[in-house]
Design a protein around this motif. Structure first.
Motif, PDB file in Angstrom:
ATOM      1  N   TRP A  41      31.429  27.604  44.218  1.00  0.00           N
ATOM      2  CA  TRP A  41      31.541  26.974  43.040  1.00  0.00           C
ATOM      3  C   TRP A  41      30.391  27.861  42.033  1.00  0.00           C
ATOM      4  N   LEU A  42      29.629  28.617  42.636  1.00  0.00           N
ATOM      5  CA  LEU A  42      28.793  29.387  41.481  1.00  0.00           C
ATOM      6  C   LEU A  42      29.486  30.442  40.728  1.00  0.00           C
ATOM      7  N   TYR A  43      30.550  30.937  41.305  1.00  0.00           N
ATOM      8  CA  TYR A  43      31.199  32.214  40.817  1.00  0.00           C
ATOM      9  C   TYR A  43      32.647  31.840  39.843  1.00  0.00           C
ATOM     10  N   TYR A  44      33.544  30.919  40.599  1.00  0.00           N
ATOM     11  CA  TYR A  44      34.624  30.622  39.758  1.00  0.00           C
ATOM     12  C   TYR A  44      34.612  30.138  38.251  1.00  0.00           C
ATOM     13  N   PRO A  45      33.571  29.212  38.033  1.00  0.00           N
ATOM     14  CA  PRO A  45      33.439  28.975  36.716  1.00  0.00           C
ATOM     15  C   PRO A  45      32.935  29.869  35.668  1.00  0.00           C
ATOM     16  N   GLU A  46      31.993  30.703  36.295  1.00  0.00           N
ATOM     17  CA  GLU A  46      31.391  31.524  35.553  1.00  0.00           C
ATOM     18  C   GLU A  46      32.625  32.813  35.111  1.00  0.00           C
ATOM     19  N   TYR A  47      33.370  33.127  35.996  1.00  0.00           N
ATOM     20  CA  TYR A  47      34.552  34.071  35.615  1.00  0.00           C
ATOM     21  C   TYR A  47      35.396  33.494  34.815  1.00  0.00           C
ATOM     22  N   GLU A  48      35.656  32.122  34.826  1.00  0.00           N
ATOM     23  CA  GLU A  48      36.507  31.359  33.846  1.00  0.00           C
ATOM     24  C   GLU A  48      35.886  31.419  32.562  1.00  0.00           C
ATOM     25  N   SER A  49      34.708  31.109  32.308  1.00  0.00           N
ATOM     26  CA  SER A  49      34.023  31.174  30.963  1.00  0.00           C
ATOM     27  C   SER A  49      34.129  32.541  30.522  1.00  0.00           C
ATOM     28  N   GLU A  50      34.029  33.629  31.061  1.00  0.00           N
ATOM     29  CA  GLU A  50      34.077  34.968  30.648  1.00  0.00           C
ATOM     30  C   GLU A  50      35.504  35.397  30.356  1.00  0.00           C
ATOM     31  N   GLY A  51      36.441  34.618  30.708  1.00  0.00           N
ATOM     32  CA  GLY A  51      37.897  34.636  30.244  1.00  0.00           C
ATOM     33  C   GLY A  51      38.375  35.924  31.295  1.00  0.00           C
ATOM     34  N   ILE A  52      37.885  35.997  32.502  1.00  0.00           N
ATOM     35  CA  ILE A  52      38.555  36.995  33.630  1.00  0.00           C
ATOM     36  C   ILE A  52      39.310  36.340  34.269  1.00  0.00           C
ATOM     37  N   ILE A  53      39.424  34.980  34.692  1.00  0.00           N
ATOM     38  CA  ILE A  53      40.471  34.362  35.513  1.00  0.00           C
ATOM     39  C   ILE A  53      40.824  33.100  34.791  1.00  0.00           C
ATOM     40  N   SER A  54      41.880  32.667  35.123  1.00  0.00           N
ATOM     41  CA  SER A  54      42.346  31.392  34.651  1.00  0.00           C
ATOM     42  C   SER A  54      42.539  30.291  35.675  1.00  0.00           C
ATOM     43  N   GLY A  55      42.284  30.570  36.839  1.00  0.00           N
ATOM     44  CA  GLY A  55      42.371  29.636  38.174  1.00  0.00           C
ATOM     45  C   GLY A  55      43.849  29.279  38.343  1.00  0.00           C
ATOM     46  N   THR A  56      44.994  30.075  37.983  1.00  0.00           N
ATOM     47  CA  THR A  56      46.317  29.764  38.407  1.00  0.00           C
ATOM     48  C   THR A  56      46.878  30.590  39.146  1.00  0.00           C
ATOM     49  N   LYS A  57      48.038  30.455  39.847  1.00  0.00           N
ATOM     50  CA  LYS A  57      48.801  31.255  40.563  1.00  0.00           C
ATOM     51  C   LYS A  57      49.368  32.314  39.841  1.00  0.00           C
ATOM     52  N   ASN A  58      49.506  33.535  40.218  1.00  0.00           N
ATOM     53  CA  ASN A  58      49.885  34.683  39.530  1.00  0.00           C
ATOM     54  C   ASN A  58      49.278  34.872  38.420  1.00  0.00           C
ATOM     55  N   ASP A  59      47.909  34.878  38.385  1.00  0.00           N
ATOM     56  CA  ASP A  59      47.027  34.698  37.409  1.00  0.00           C
ATOM     57  C   ASP A  59      47.356  35.860  36.281  1.00  0.00           C
ATOM     58  N   ILE A  60      47.944  35.580  35.045  1.00  0.00           N
ATOM     59  CA  ILE A  60      48.034  36.864  34.021  1.00  0.00           C
ATOM     60  C   ILE A  60      46.816  37.254  33.256  1.00  0.00           C
ATOM     61  N   VAL A  61      45.845  36.109  33.199  1.00  0.00           N
ATOM     62  CA  VAL A  61      44.613  36.673  32.635  1.00  0.00           C
ATOM     63  C   VAL A  61      43.860  37.679  33.443  1.00  0.00           C
ATOM     64  N   LEU A  62      43.930  37.449  34.734  1.00  0.00           N
ATOM     65  CA  LEU A  62      43.180  38.369  35.535  1.00  0.00           C
ATOM     66  C   LEU A  62      43.824  39.694  35.476  1.00  0.00           C
ATOM     67  N   TYR A  63      45.270  39.503  35.693  1.00  0.00           N
ATOM     68  CA  TYR A  63      46.244  40.942  35.740  1.00  0.00           C
ATOM     69  C   TYR A  63      45.814  41.698  34.310  1.00  0.00           C
ATOM     70  N   ASN A  64      45.864  41.032  33.303  1.00  0.00           N
ATOM     71  CA  ASN A  64      45.729  41.726  32.080  1.00  0.00           C
ATOM     72  C   ASN A  64      44.255  42.267  32.109  1.00  0.00           C
ATOM     73  N   TYR A  65      43.339  41.520  32.578  1.00  0.00           N
ATOM     74  CA  TYR A  65      41.939  41.971  32.660  1.00  0.00           C
ATOM     75  C   TYR A  65      41.637  43.291  33.595  1.00  0.00           C
ATOM     76  N   LEU A  66      42.255  43.480  34.624  1.00  0.00           N
ATOM     77  CA  LEU A  66      42.269  44.312  35.498  1.00  0.00           C
ATOM     78  C   LEU A  66      42.915  45.788  34.944  1.00  0.00           C
ATOM     79  N   ILE A  67      44.325  45.559  34.359  1.00  0.00           N
ATOM     80  CA  ILE A  67      44.741  46.460  33.671  1.00  0.00           C
ATOM     81  C   ILE A  67      43.832  47.267  32.520  1.00  0.00           C
ATOM     82  N   ASP A  68      43.565  46.310  31.421  1.00  0.00           N
ATOM     83  CA  ASP A  68      42.922  46.695  30.445  1.00  0.00           C
ATOM     84  C   ASP A  68      41.302  47.441  30.841  1.00  0.00           C
ATOM     85  N   ASN A  69      40.942  47.052  31.849  1.00  0.00           N
ATOM     86  CA  ASN A  69      39.590  47.729  32.276  1.00  0.00           C
ATOM     87  C   ASN A  69      39.678  48.760  33.542  1.00  0.00           C
TER      88      ASN A  69
END
Length: 397
Positions: A41-69
């Protein structure tokens, strides 16, 4: 060179069970992120608030973050990715660090599945990269790389395929229903499909071609990815022969491809030449080489709509399109530089081409506006200055 394209630079595909899987325990079995363990609970809300994950299957937000960075790096390893994603607040707290890493390992598994799953979105990124970086040339590497996939006996069948292996029947039916194969020697259906979809690039590699042809949208549970690849390579050998055979008709596609680097092509002004001012039956003489180059730059596709496929030209073995001077040649004398320039030539399907010559002005206008904005920058680089209003005036006649 490794024989399995999916294993290039890939740790988790080889060592997942022994190395990383033991650190994932929860989310891989969950269908909804609401059920994640209390310690996460300490981690996922923070990742979502920073726009790193979306909490979904096949997370496109995280996918783009990994590639862009540039976090994916050279090796496909969930543990390595999880370490790079650790939040700044926990990097120097050993207990929090390990818990944070485990939370992201679990999330990667929850969102994308296990790394050795052929449908894993992150794995597909590495597959594409491997295929770009390790192009196979079957002319040189057939014996040691791709030949191992031709093991089911199609190469020994007669022309009528009376004794097709049972495991291949489902693929014959599926590709046949889609009109991709005809089950004949020198398969014309498949040949046209390959040409229309530009599936051949620098070298002829049956594995690479099979990967691009492979059906991925079938709902039939009997269609398996690896056996699908093997069927296609076996079929290519049966229908067209060995890839290094100079009489292989697929090689004709490569011979007619001049491999122009479209993305880096530089348009430039061309001085007017005397022959351009000579008219034949009232028309200025065109340079055929310029026309051919313009069609190649358009990838032999209609510039109004790429879906306007016609047929395969027997002369060039490409989708048939026609060339058209956006600025008509009768206005040649208005310009300082030659308009017989690839920047001014557009590729059109026969229907769109006829519309520009014989259609109503209101219908022409729609096409002309699209072509103008698509070509205006290349026209400027070629020293050809024209406004949209002036171009439209030229077509009101």
């Amino acid at each position: 060179m490794e024989t399995d394209i999916f294993k290039f630079n890939c740790n988790c595909c080889k060592e997942w069970s022994e190395k990383c899987k033991s650190r994932t325990s929860w989310l891989g079995q969950c269908s909804n992120l609401e059920f994640y363990p209390a310690q996460y609970w300490l981690y996922y809300p923070e990742y979502e608030s920073e726009g790193i994950i979306s909490g979904t299957k096949n997370d496109i937000v995280l996918y783009n973050y990994l590639i862009d960075n540039n976090i994916l790096g050279e090796k496909f390893c969930y543990l390595g990715i999880a370490h790079k994603l650790v939040l700044e607040d926990y990097k120097y707290d050993k207990n929090r660090l390990e818990e944070n890493v485990d939370s992201m390992l679990d999330y990667l598994c929850y969102s994308y599945g296990e790394p050795n799953d052929t449908d894993n979105l992150l794995r597909k990124y590495f597959v594409k990269k491997a295929m770009r970086d390790n192009k196979c040339n079957c002319k040189e590497n057939w014996e040691c790389v791709c030949k191992k996939y031709t093991e089911r006996g199609l190469t020994y069948m007669d022309d009528d395929l009376h004794m097709v292996p049972c495991s291949y029947m489902i693929y014959f039916d599926e590709y046949g229903k889609r009109g991709i194969i005809s089950q004949r020697k020198n398969d014309e259906f498949l040949y046209e499909y390959i040409c229309k979809n530009n599936l051949l690039e620098d070298e002829l590699c049956y594995y690479d071609l099979a990967y691009k042809l492979c059906i991925r949208d079938s709902n039939d549970p009997l269609i398996k990815y690896e056996s699908n690849i093997k069927f296609l390579i076996d079929y290519l050998v049966w229908s067209y022969g060995l890839p290094y055979d100079e009489n292989n008709i697929l090689r004709k596609i490569l011979k007619n491809n001049n491999n122009i680097d479209i993305s880096n092509y530089k348009y430039k002004p061309k001085d007017k030449k005397e022959f351009n001012n000579i008219t034949v039956k009232g028309a200025y003489v065109r340079d055929a080489r310029v026309r051919e180059l313009a069609l190649q730059l358009a990838n032999f596709q209609c510039e109004i709509d790429k879906e306007h496929n016609t047929f395969i030209s027997k002369a060039i073995l490409k989708n048939y399109v026609e060339s058209h001077h956006l600025i008509p040649m009768k206005y040649y004398d208005e310009f300082q530089y030659s308009i017989d320039n690839e920047a001014d030539i557009v590729a059109l399907c026969p229907n769109c081409h006829r519309l520009l010559h014989f259609g109503r002005f209101e219908d022409k206008k729609v096409l002309l506006e699209k072509l103008y904005y698509k070509h205006i920058e290349s026209l400027k680089k070629a020293g050809i200055e024209i406004t949209l209003e002036r171009l439209l005036e030229m077509y009101k006649d």
